[in-house]
Design a protein around this motif. Sequence first.
Motif, PDB file in Angstrom:
ATOM      1  N   ILE A  95       0.837  -1.198   0.000  1.00  0.00           N
ATOM      2  CA  ILE A  95       0.000   0.000   0.000  1.00  0.00           C
ATOM      3  C   ILE A  95       0.872   1.248   0.000  1.00  0.00           C
ATOM      4  O   ILE A  95       1.816   1.361   0.788  1.00  0.00           O
ATOM      5  CB  ILE A  95      -0.945   0.024   1.220  1.00  0.00           C
ATOM      6  N   LEU A  96       0.552   2.169  -0.897  1.00  0.00           N
ATOM      7  CA  LEU A  96       1.159   3.498  -0.895  1.00  0.00           C
ATOM      8  C   LEU A  96       0.133   4.461  -0.312  1.00  0.00           C
ATOM      9  O   LEU A  96      -0.959   4.623  -0.850  1.00  0.00           O
ATOM     10  CB  LEU A  96       1.543   3.927  -2.316  1.00  0.00           C
ATOM     11  N   PHE A  97       0.486   5.086   0.796  1.00  0.00           N
ATOM     12  CA  PHE A  97      -0.415   5.992   1.519  1.00  0.00           C
ATOM     13  C   PHE A  97       0.113   7.407   1.391  1.00  0.00           C
ATOM     14  O   PHE A  97       1.243   7.698   1.792  1.00  0.00           O
ATOM     15  CB  PHE A  97      -0.484   5.568   2.991  1.00  0.00           C
ATOM     16  N   ILE A  98      -0.693   8.302   0.831  1.00  0.00           N
ATOM     17  CA  ILE A  98      -0.298   9.700   0.655  1.00  0.00           C
ATOM     18  C   ILE A  98      -1.238  10.570   1.475  1.00  0.00           C
ATOM     19  O   ILE A  98      -2.414  10.716   1.135  1.00  0.00           O
ATOM     20  CB  ILE A  98      -0.319  10.123  -0.823  1.00  0.00           C
ATOM     21  N   ASP A  99      -0.722  11.109   2.563  1.00  0.00           N
ATOM     22  CA  ASP A  99      -1.520  11.992   3.406  1.00  0.00           C
ATOM     23  C   ASP A  99      -1.463  13.413   2.856  1.00  0.00           C
ATOM     24  O   ASP A  99      -0.507  13.790   2.177  1.00  0.00           O
ATOM     25  CB  ASP A  99      -1.001  11.957   4.843  1.00  0.00           C
ATOM     26  N   GLU A 100      -2.511  14.186   3.151  1.00  0.00           N
ATOM     27  CA  GLU A 100      -2.637  15.543   2.628  1.00  0.00           C
ATOM     28  C   GLU A 100      -2.419  15.543   1.115  1.00  0.00           C
ATOM     29  O   GLU A 100      -1.659  16.357   0.561  1.00  0.00           O
ATOM     30  CB  GLU A 100      -1.666  16.486   3.340  1.00  0.00           C
ATOM     31  N   ALA A 101      -3.107  14.625   0.450  1.00  0.00           N
ATOM     32  CA  ALA A 101      -2.918  14.418  -0.991  1.00  0.00           C
ATOM     33  C   ALA A 101      -3.270  15.654  -1.807  1.00  0.00           C
ATOM     34  O   ALA A 101      -2.736  15.853  -2.913  1.00  0.00           O
ATOM     35  CB  ALA A 101      -3.764  13.231  -1.447  1.00  0.00           C
ATOM     36  N   TYR A 102      -4.137  16.501  -1.291  1.00  0.00           N
ATOM     37  CA  TYR A 102      -4.538  17.716  -2.010  1.00  0.00           C
ATOM     38  C   TYR A 102      -3.372  18.667  -2.227  1.00  0.00           C
ATOM     39  O   TYR A 102      -3.433  19.560  -3.071  1.00  0.00           O
ATOM     40  CB  TYR A 102      -5.661  18.434  -1.267  1.00  0.00           C
ATOM     41  N   SER A 103      -2.293  18.481  -1.470  1.00  0.00           N
ATOM     42  CA  SER A 103      -1.118  19.344  -1.659  1.00  0.00           C
ATOM     43  C   SER A 103      -0.495  19.141  -3.040  1.00  0.00           C
ATOM     44  O   SER A 103       0.230  20.004  -3.524  1.00  0.00           O
ATOM     45  CB  SER A 103      -0.069  19.076  -0.582  1.00  0.00           C
ATOM     46  N   LEU A 104      -0.806  18.008  -3.674  1.00  0.00           N
ATOM     47  CA  LEU A 104      -0.277  17.754  -5.016  1.00  0.00           C
ATOM     48  C   LEU A 104      -0.890  18.702  -6.051  1.00  0.00           C
ATOM     49  O   LEU A 104      -0.324  18.897  -7.124  1.00  0.00           O
ATOM     50  CB  LEU A 104      -0.547  16.309  -5.430  1.00  0.00           C
ATOM     51  N   ALA A 105      -2.046  19.276  -5.734  1.00  0.00           N
ATOM     52  CA  ALA A 105      -2.729  20.148  -6.695  1.00  0.00           C
ATOM     53  C   ALA A 105      -2.700  21.613  -6.280  1.00  0.00           C
ATOM     54  O   ALA A 105      -3.376  22.440  -6.881  1.00  0.00           O
ATOM     55  CB  ALA A 105      -4.181  19.691  -6.859  1.00  0.00           C
TER      56      ALA A 105
END
Length: 305
Positions: free
Chosen positions: A148-158
């Motif tokens: 599993i790849l878990f990306i927290d605060e994923a909205y920071s990518l946009a």
Amino acid sequence: MDTQKLRNKNGQINIILQDKQQASPEREKQHFTGGSPFSHIDAEFSSFIGMRQLKRTIKEIYATIIINEKRNEMGLTGSKQVLHMLFKGNPGTGKTTVARKLARMYFEMNLLSKGHFIEAERADLVGEYIGQTAQKTRAIIQKAMGGILFIDEAYSLARGGEKDFGKEAIDTLVKHMEDHHNDFVLILAGYPYEMERFLTLNPGLKSRFPFILDFQDYDIDQLTKIAKQMLQSREYELTKEAEWKLRTHLYKQKQQTQYNFANARYIRNVIEQSIRLHAVRLLNKETFSVDDLIYLTGDDLSLDE
């Protein structure tokens, strides 16, 4: 033996490898034990407060696995599940803890070949010059294959708009979500409002996550139960006075902090401070009993009124 590679969150990656030898064949084949086909799932999540939606979802995934096996035995076509997920919730609602748990459970269900867990953030994926972002993102995905790849605060990518390299990271993630969904699970997580906005900024992204789970804030009863669990694991207890004081404080705190309340994280900080104050109080006494060592009193809960 388990392998852990943990680094703090300043552009870091946390890796937890499960030992495949620990998942015995007998356990994997014992699908209907304890009088219920889901008894082992209930046991795995017995210490998790609330999270009914999550528990129901895991049972659906498990049931689909078993029925697919039965269909295959009968010569019928089986289907491979796409398990990419999106978690929406405030801090301290268990998003990261659940993701780690799912890595191990999916491994034991034979859905993932390795069952390891990798946590990443924007700095791990987004580069500073053209071509670097795709390279960094592919490298993270490659490490996550089988887990599993878990990306927290994923909205920071946009957050940087169309010209930001974060968009390239998203595009790379989406491609590999499709290409490697048989042995790779991506979980994006973050605050509820920000995650909703993130999905609107990336048309078509929402449809790629068959599981979108809301991690609700805990109510007063649940927060009190979490506090008691934390204390019990440390062999402490609250006196009746201390429990009443804690509940009263939590009620006021939740009234004042309507957004981004830290939930279990807040409880942990309260408990740890109370244990320190309890220790100071006891050291100022000449003698103390076993009960003195166990019970936290109202005086030990130094809470902002």
